[in-house]
Design an enzyme around this catalytic site. Structure first.
Site: not given
Ligand code: NDP
Length: 488
Positions: A158, A234, A238, A256, A290, A469
């Protein structure tokens, strides 16, 4: 402006041990321009053997890079940041073609932010210090923060270069070497970055970029025994797969993941500011950020006024050629993703939702006629706990719902399995603090959205992720603390 044109069959190559090379098996997959729905380049269909080669190179480069003085590492990474800035137009065009996002957005957000990520960590590492703990008259402890080794960095489609660099920059600044995989859907700017790494003088093997499918390349990175650290951004599904493989190997993990972010709009808000920002937070990058708010809760007193004004503004957004200055929304990233988003619009209607605007594919003309365009969509009349309001759609689709009390809206906002970000709109400071404290999310924006200070912790709670992060949090993640205790 430097020219940037593609011809079909342009081939992306892997960046391994300082060189741009073909995948070992020689296989390629097609890369599609979603604004036109046509194949415009080929991506290496790499496999575990390419990952093994990249990991070997990274492992061999680690002793030297980790011992390189941080001032020198900093200079190389700053040079990379400058090169990204120098190539702004070229990289922005590449990002727009690869992803379908408006060129304007790539020029003003994606690429400047990628440069800022490198600059931030190139300079941040110079100010990164470790702790010491004195035990009066007995001993002194000091904590070393040491680079760990080869880090695996896996990123989504994205915000391709933006999120790729958000991982790579702190990993490299801290003295690690990296094996990275950009999304197979949007690999182009990571490929162009590898050219810039060579120009910046990054020593060979320090950064290796392996292109290909998640199930092959991503999985091979995750399970490689010489990669002790995985930083992943992602989807939640996943993320679960990665934990199931990397967890039993005791790898250090930062995840994340997805979100279903609430926007909470109280009736004492600054109406115009809340309205304008909510349009942006709903549909920027076609809703594929996101952090976009996808559930809009509006207090009953202003519900109808807000809803009507919101619908009016959204009807005026222009879906169009990502290269046009006046397009507000470009194409969504792929045919598969467009179909997923459309299936959620159908589900919403089955669940009793009323589409106030949008709800359909937008057919364009000329060379855009096969592109994947969706009208920005607002849906009303849904229960807060229906599937449409609980599952991540990740496209230009939002729901809007009224609420009466603070208790009620907090319950609804916190009702999903996600907890990434939220916005709160009120002019009442006490209420803002109270609601911010009670929302289950890693990030709360009060009277704003996407205002980012790179020093702040970034990440989610619940199924939105593990770890943080941003700022020194990322340098903590990419280093291992070792405490040394010296008896006096
Ligand atoms: P995916 O989870 O499908 O893919 C992310 C990356 O993982 C891609 O590079 C993908 O490769 C790779 N991958 C896929 N399968 C595996 C596997 N088994 N092992 C290792 N790697 C694998 O996410 P999307 O690319 O679809 O991105 C959208 C998602 O990302 C949304 O859920 C969104 O919320 C989330 N996101 C979260 C952010 C955050 O900061 N919390 C920020 C941005 C997005 P490939 O492309 O080949 O499939």
């Amino acid at each position: 402006m430097k020219n940037f044109t593609f011809t079909v069959m342009d081939k992306i190559r892997n960046y391994i041990n300082g060189e741009l090379i073909e995948p070992l098996a020689g296989h390629y997959i097609e890369n599609v321009d979603p604004s036109r729905g046509v194949v415009y380049s080929l991506i290496p269909d790499s496999d575990a053997s390419d990952v093994a080669l990249a990991t070997k190179a990274a492992k061999e480069a680690f002793p030297s890079w980790s011992k390189t003085p941080k001032e020198k590492r900093s200079r190389i990474l700053q040079k990379l940041a400058f090169l990204i800035e120098d190539n702004l137009d070229r990289l922005a065009m590449a990002e727009s073609i690869d992803n379908g996002k408006p060129l304007r957005l790539a020029k003003t957000v994606d690429i400047p932010r990628a440069a800022a990520n490198f600059n931030f960590y190139a300079t941040g590492i110079l100010h990164y210090a470790s702790q010491s703990h004195a035990m009066e008259d007995v001993a002194i402890n000091y904590t070393l923060r040491e680079p760990i080794g080869v880090c695996g960095c896996i990123s989504p489609w994205n915000l391709p270069l933006y999120l790729f660099s958000w991982k790579i920059a702190p990993a490299l600044a801290a003295g690690n070497t990296v094996v990275a995989k950009p999304s197979e859907v949007t690999p182009m700017t990571a490929y162009l970055l590898s050219e810039l790494c060579i120009e910046a003088g990054l020593p060979k093997g320090v950064l290796n970029i392996v292109h290909g499918l998640g199930q092959k390349v991503g999985a091979a990175i995750t399970e490689h025994q010489d990669i002790p650290v995985i930083s992943f951004t992602g989807g939640t599904v996943t993320g679960k797969q990665i934990i199931s493989v990397a967890g039993p190997m005791f790898k250090k993990l930062s995840l994340e993941l997805g979100g279903k972010n609430p926007n909470i709009i109280f009736d004492d808000c600054d109406f115009e500011k809340a309205l304008k920002t909510t349009v942006h937070s709903s549909f920027a990058n076609q809703g594929q950020i996101c952090l976009c708010g996808s559930r809009i809760f509006v207090q009953r007193g202003i519900y109808e006024k807000f809803r009507d004004a919101f619908v009016e503004k959204v009807k005026n957004l222009k879906v169009g050629d990502p290269r046009s200055e006046d397009s507000n929304l470009g194409a969504v990233v792929s045919k598969q993703h467009m179909e997923k988003v459309l299936s959620y619009i159908e589900l919403a209607q089955q669940e009793g939702g009323k589409v106030l605007t949008g709800g359909h594919r937008v057919m364009m003309e000329g060379d855009l006629e096969s592109g994947y365009y969706l009208a920005p969509t607002i849906i009303e009349n849904l229960a807060y706990d229906c599937r449409t309001n609980q599952e991540e759609i990740f496209g230009p689709v939002v729901t809007i719902m009224p609420f009466d009390t603070t208790e009620e809206v907090i319950m609804m906002a916190n009702s999903t399995t996600y907890g990434l970000a939220s916005t709160v709109w009120t002019e009442n400071l006490t209420k803002a603090h109270n609601v911010a404290a009670r929302i289950h999310a890693g990030i709360v924006w009060v009277n704003c959205w996407l205002l980012r200070d790179l020093r702040t912790p970034f990440g989610g709670v619940k199924n939105s992720g593990v770890g943080r992060e941003g700022g020194f949090e990322a340098l903590d993640f990419f280093t291992e603390p070792k405490n040394v205790c010296i008896k006096l």
